[in-house]
Motif scaffolding. Structure first.
Motif, PDB file in Angstrom:
ATOM      1  N   VAL A 193     -65.802  33.749 -46.342  1.00  0.00           N
ATOM      2  CA  VAL A 193     -65.530  34.062 -44.561  1.00  0.00           C
ATOM      3  C   VAL A 193     -66.399  33.231 -43.743  1.00  0.00           C
ATOM      4  CG1 VAL A 193     -65.054  35.491 -42.662  1.00  0.00           C
ATOM      5  CG2 VAL A 193     -64.542  36.004 -44.984  1.00  0.00           C
ATOM      6  N   VAL A 194     -67.640  33.317 -43.836  1.00  0.00           N
ATOM      7  CA  VAL A 194     -68.599  32.418 -42.992  1.00  0.00           C
ATOM      8  C   VAL A 194     -68.192  30.882 -43.323  1.00  0.00           C
ATOM      9  CG1 VAL A 194     -71.139  31.904 -42.681  1.00  0.00           C
ATOM     10  CG2 VAL A 194     -70.526  34.282 -43.018  1.00  0.00           C
ATOM     11  N   ALA A 195     -68.217  30.628 -44.623  1.00  0.00           N
ATOM     12  CA  ALA A 195     -67.864  29.068 -44.959  1.00  0.00           C
ATOM     13  C   ALA A 195     -66.490  28.565 -44.239  1.00  0.00           C
ATOM     14  CB  ALA A 195     -67.860  28.828 -46.493  1.00  0.00           C
ATOM     15  N   VAL A 196     -65.679  29.325 -44.139  1.00  0.00           N
ATOM     16  CA  VAL A 196     -64.457  29.094 -43.422  1.00  0.00           C
ATOM     17  C   VAL A 196     -64.595  29.069 -41.829  1.00  0.00           C
ATOM     18  CG1 VAL A 196     -61.904  29.659 -42.903  1.00  0.00           C
ATOM     19  CG2 VAL A 196     -62.895  30.084 -45.303  1.00  0.00           C
ATOM     20  N   LEU A 197     -65.333  30.016 -41.539  1.00  0.00           N
ATOM     21  CA  LEU A 197     -65.580  30.008 -39.903  1.00  0.00           C
ATOM     22  C   LEU A 197     -66.459  28.662 -39.480  1.00  0.00           C
ATOM     23  CD1 LEU A 197     -66.558  33.743 -39.446  1.00  0.00           C
ATOM     24  CD2 LEU A 197     -64.662  32.559 -38.457  1.00  0.00           C
ATOM     25  N   ILE A 198     -67.271  28.346 -40.105  1.00  0.00           N
ATOM     26  CA  ILE A 198     -68.285  26.995 -40.121  1.00  0.00           C
ATOM     27  C   ILE A 198     -67.288  25.930 -40.021  1.00  0.00           C
ATOM     28  CG2 ILE A 198     -70.053  25.665 -40.927  1.00  0.00           C
ATOM     29  CD1 ILE A 198     -71.306  28.006 -39.617  1.00  0.00           C
ATOM     30  N   ALA A 199     -66.143  25.733 -41.013  1.00  0.00           N
ATOM     31  CA  ALA A 199     -65.380  24.664 -41.020  1.00  0.00           C
ATOM     32  C   ALA A 199     -64.457  24.698 -40.001  1.00  0.00           C
ATOM     33  CB  ALA A 199     -64.717  24.632 -42.329  1.00  0.00           C
ATOM     34  N   LEU A 200     -64.023  25.733 -39.395  1.00  0.00           N
ATOM     35  CA  LEU A 200     -63.228  25.977 -38.312  1.00  0.00           C
ATOM     36  C   LEU A 200     -63.615  25.481 -37.225  1.00  0.00           C
ATOM     37  CD1 LEU A 200     -61.126  29.044 -39.493  1.00  0.00           C
ATOM     38  CD2 LEU A 200     -60.185  26.624 -39.425  1.00  0.00           C
ATOM     39  N   SER A 201     -65.094  26.053 -36.957  1.00  0.00           N
ATOM     40  CA  SER A 201     -65.621  25.791 -35.801  1.00  0.00           C
ATOM     41  C   SER A 201     -66.098  24.220 -35.409  1.00  0.00           C
ATOM     42  CB  SER A 201     -67.032  26.869 -35.656  1.00  0.00           C
ATOM     43  OG  SER A 201     -67.899  26.025 -36.766  1.00  0.00           O
ATOM     44  N   SER A 260     -71.390  26.859 -45.238  1.00  0.00           N
ATOM     45  CA  SER A 260     -72.435  27.504 -44.505  1.00  0.00           C
ATOM     46  C   SER A 260     -73.465  27.606 -45.452  1.00  0.00           C
ATOM     47  CB  SER A 260     -71.748  28.849 -44.204  1.00  0.00           C
ATOM     48  OG  SER A 260     -71.851  29.731 -45.352  1.00  0.00           O
ATOM     49  N   GLU A 261     -74.937  27.749 -45.063  1.00  0.00           N
ATOM     50  CA  GLU A 261     -75.967  27.645 -45.469  1.00  0.00           C
ATOM     51  C   GLU A 261     -76.061  29.222 -46.352  1.00  0.00           C
ATOM     52  OE1 GLU A 261     -77.013  29.070 -41.146  1.00  0.00           O
ATOM     53  OE2 GLU A 261     -75.634  28.086 -42.261  1.00  0.00           O
ATOM     54  N   VAL A 262     -75.349  30.174 -45.742  1.00  0.00           N
ATOM     55  CA  VAL A 262     -75.304  31.737 -46.480  1.00  0.00           C
ATOM     56  C   VAL A 262     -74.665  31.397 -47.632  1.00  0.00           C
ATOM     57  CG1 VAL A 262     -75.704  32.733 -44.307  1.00  0.00           C
ATOM     58  CG2 VAL A 262     -73.547  32.417 -45.187  1.00  0.00           C
ATOM     59  N   LEU A 263     -73.658  30.563 -47.643  1.00  0.00           N
ATOM     60  CA  LEU A 263     -72.880  30.341 -49.055  1.00  0.00           C
ATOM     61  C   LEU A 263     -73.722  29.929 -50.011  1.00  0.00           C
ATOM     62  CD1 LEU A 263     -70.109  30.765 -50.721  1.00  0.00           C
ATOM     63  CD2 LEU A 263     -69.612  28.571 -49.946  1.00  0.00           C
ATOM     64  N   GLY A 264     -74.323  28.731 -49.667  1.00  0.00           N
ATOM     65  CA  GLY A 264     -75.167  28.236 -50.433  1.00  0.00           C
ATOM     66  C   GLY A 264     -76.745  29.131 -51.124  1.00  0.00           C
ATOM     67  N   ALA A 265     -76.917  29.766 -50.101  1.00  0.00           N
ATOM     68  CA  ALA A 265     -78.046  30.748 -50.781  1.00  0.00           C
ATOM     69  C   ALA A 265     -77.607  31.824 -51.420  1.00  0.00           C
ATOM     70  CB  ALA A 265     -78.795  31.143 -49.533  1.00  0.00           C
ATOM     71  N   PHE A 266     -76.498  32.083 -51.319  1.00  0.00           N
ATOM     72  CA  PHE A 266     -75.993  33.192 -52.366  1.00  0.00           C
ATOM     73  C   PHE A 266     -75.699  32.836 -53.694  1.00  0.00           C
ATOM     74  CE2 PHE A 266     -72.254  35.387 -54.155  1.00  0.00           C
ATOM     75  CZ  PHE A 266     -72.664  36.652 -54.106  1.00  0.00           C
ATOM     76  N   LEU A 267     -74.986  31.435 -53.550  1.00  0.00           N
ATOM     77  CA  LEU A 267     -74.713  30.787 -54.908  1.00  0.00           C
ATOM     78  C   LEU A 267     -76.139  30.497 -55.734  1.00  0.00           C
ATOM     79  CD1 LEU A 267     -71.902  28.541 -53.925  1.00  0.00           C
ATOM     80  CD2 LEU A 267     -71.848  30.543 -55.441  1.00  0.00           C
ATOM     81  N   ALA A 268     -77.258  30.094 -54.984  1.00  0.00           N
ATOM     82  CA  ALA A 268     -78.637  30.022 -55.612  1.00  0.00           C
ATOM     83  C   ALA A 268     -79.140  31.090 -56.353  1.00  0.00           C
ATOM     84  CB  ALA A 268     -79.440  29.492 -54.337  1.00  0.00           C
ATOM     85  N   GLY A 269     -78.763  32.295 -55.455  1.00  0.00           N
ATOM     86  CA  GLY A 269     -79.082  33.574 -56.106  1.00  0.00           C
ATOM     87  C   GLY A 269     -78.361  33.704 -57.493  1.00  0.00           C
ATOM     88  N   VAL A 270     -77.078  33.487 -57.471  1.00  0.00           N
ATOM     89  CA  VAL A 270     -76.121  33.508 -58.564  1.00  0.00           C
ATOM     90  C   VAL A 270     -76.629  32.629 -59.706  1.00  0.00           C
ATOM     91  CG1 VAL A 270     -73.884  33.194 -59.510  1.00  0.00           C
ATOM     92  CG2 VAL A 270     -74.124  34.358 -57.224  1.00  0.00           C
TER      93      VAL A 270
END
Length: 392
Positions: free
Chosen positions: A160-168, A237-247
């Motif tokens: 959701v954050v990634a989509v919001l960043i793109a839309l913003s 978004s950076e939070v999506l990237g960080a989350f995927l780094a954790g995965v």
């Protein structure tokens, strides 16, 4: 004549403020997240646009989502999705979708409505987990379902954050842009999984060879921040990237070695994220859109209670336990703050006030969940044990 207020002194005072508020939160069992936001609101005049505070907050939120991602190996992602997907989708529809429609009905444009839907969507994992522990409810029948919903929201929130960043970005967002965005998200996810299965397959052994803890911190924080930065480079978004780094690193197995190194850094820096967010909330001109605020606060509670009642039944819980689960999911917190940080002006102020009020309401409903359930369904009848008297 006093010289300009030193940045170092300001940083020291913020750290001392974090200690005092953290200590108060610990002693009173009150979520410190709300105290940090309120401190930021109070210090808004002094700390607005403070680059050090902003940077430390950005690193902190990256590390928060990095540690969340560590909990999800690809195998675990699949098993969770099978069990909770129906309740999780119901949560997205009610808590995000309907809230978005309500905001649009109040005259907001679609982007602002989607942003508010994102703010109202996710339950606070930190507040809910703390309350479960403090109230001694970790062994309750509804706890597994509550934690499963929180995990599902942890998976959806970065998207959701990634989509919001793109839309913003401000440009017209077409169906082609949406497909490109989905492609980027899938591509970055595949990169993380492939690296986790190949390059980082024996990462645990490599960590064991590093004796100096400082080097481990530099390596692990560097991986999290770099992957977050890569996501930004791709327009995500950076939070999506960080989350995927954790995965990606979750595949190593014993994630405790990574968590024990990164968690202290995250714990030190995370309060600065909430304080900085508080400094961006200017309530001097009053509460914006009060009728919408009240409407969303009421609907937010109804939505989560429905998720508990309907989703709990789908999960196999009784009516009583399902209601108690729904009443325990109402507090909003850190994820809502991440969503609201994308906003500007009135929406950001609106989001900040909503988060503070919904956290208070959620805490109250959690505390009285058992009493409310008894009021509706009555006291649970204790099953009589059928004791057989041995015969001679």
């Amino acid at each position: 004549m006093l010289s300009e207020f030193p940045i170092l002194l300001g940083a020291g005072l913020v750290l001392l403020g974090i200690f005092v508020l953290g200590f108060i939160g610990f002693k009173t069992k009150f979520p410190s997240v709300i105290l940090y936001i309120l401190l930021g609101v109070v210090l808004a005049g002094l700390l607005t646009h403070n680059e050090i505070l902003h940077f430390s907050g950005e690193v902190a939120i990256v590390l928060l989502f990095f540690l969340l991602g560590l909990e999800f190996s690809t195998k675990r992602l699949g098993s969770i999705a099978k069990k909770i997907w129906s309740s999780g989708i119901l949560d997205v529809v009610l808590s995000l979708g309907v809230s978005m429609i309500i905001a649009f009905g109040f005259g907001l444009d679609w982007f602002s409505a989607f942003l508010i839907g994102g703010i109202t969507y996710a339950t606070s994992s930190s507040i809910t987990a703390k309350l479960l522990d403090d109230k001694g409810r970790m062994a309750n029948a509804e706890t597994e379902f509550v934690l499963a919903i929180l995990i599902f929201e942890d998976l959806i929130a970065p998207i959701v954050v990634a989509v919001l960043i793109a839309l913003s970005a401000g440009d017209a967002f077409t169906s082609g842009d949406l497909l490109l965005l989905i492609g980027k998200i899938i591509g970055l996810g595949l990169i993380a999984i492939i690296l986790g299965k190949t390059v980082f397959k024996h990462f645990e052994k490599f960590l064991l060879r590093i004796d100096d803890e400082d080097f481990k911190i530099a390596l692990l924080v560097g991986i999290a921040v770099s992957f977050g930065g890569l996501a930004l480079l791709l327009g995500l978004s950076e939070v999506l990237g960080a989350f995927l780094a954790g995965v990606m690193l979750a595949e190593i197995g014993k994630i405790e070695r990574v968590e024990s190194t990164v968690t202290p850094v995250k714990d030190l820096l995370l309060p600065t994220f909430f304080i900085y967010f508080g400094t961006t909330i200017d309530i001097g001109s009053g509460i914006p859109m009060p009728l919408l605020l009240v409407t969303l606060l009421i609907w937010s509670v109804i939505a989560k209670v429905l998720v508990g009642i309907i989703g709990g039944k789908l999960y196999g819980l009784s009516k009583r336990v399902s209601l108690r689960a729904g009443l325990s999911l109402c507090a909003r917190g850190e994820f809502s703050v991440v969503m609201a940080s994308v906003a500007l002006g009135t929406i950001k102020v609106f989001g900040g006030i909503y988060i503070i009020l919904s956290a208070f309401i959620g805490m109250l409903l959690f505390s009285y969940a058992n009493k409310i359930t008894i009021k509706i369904y009555g006291k649970p009848v204790k099953k009589k044990k059928n004791l057989k008297v041995p015969t001679v």
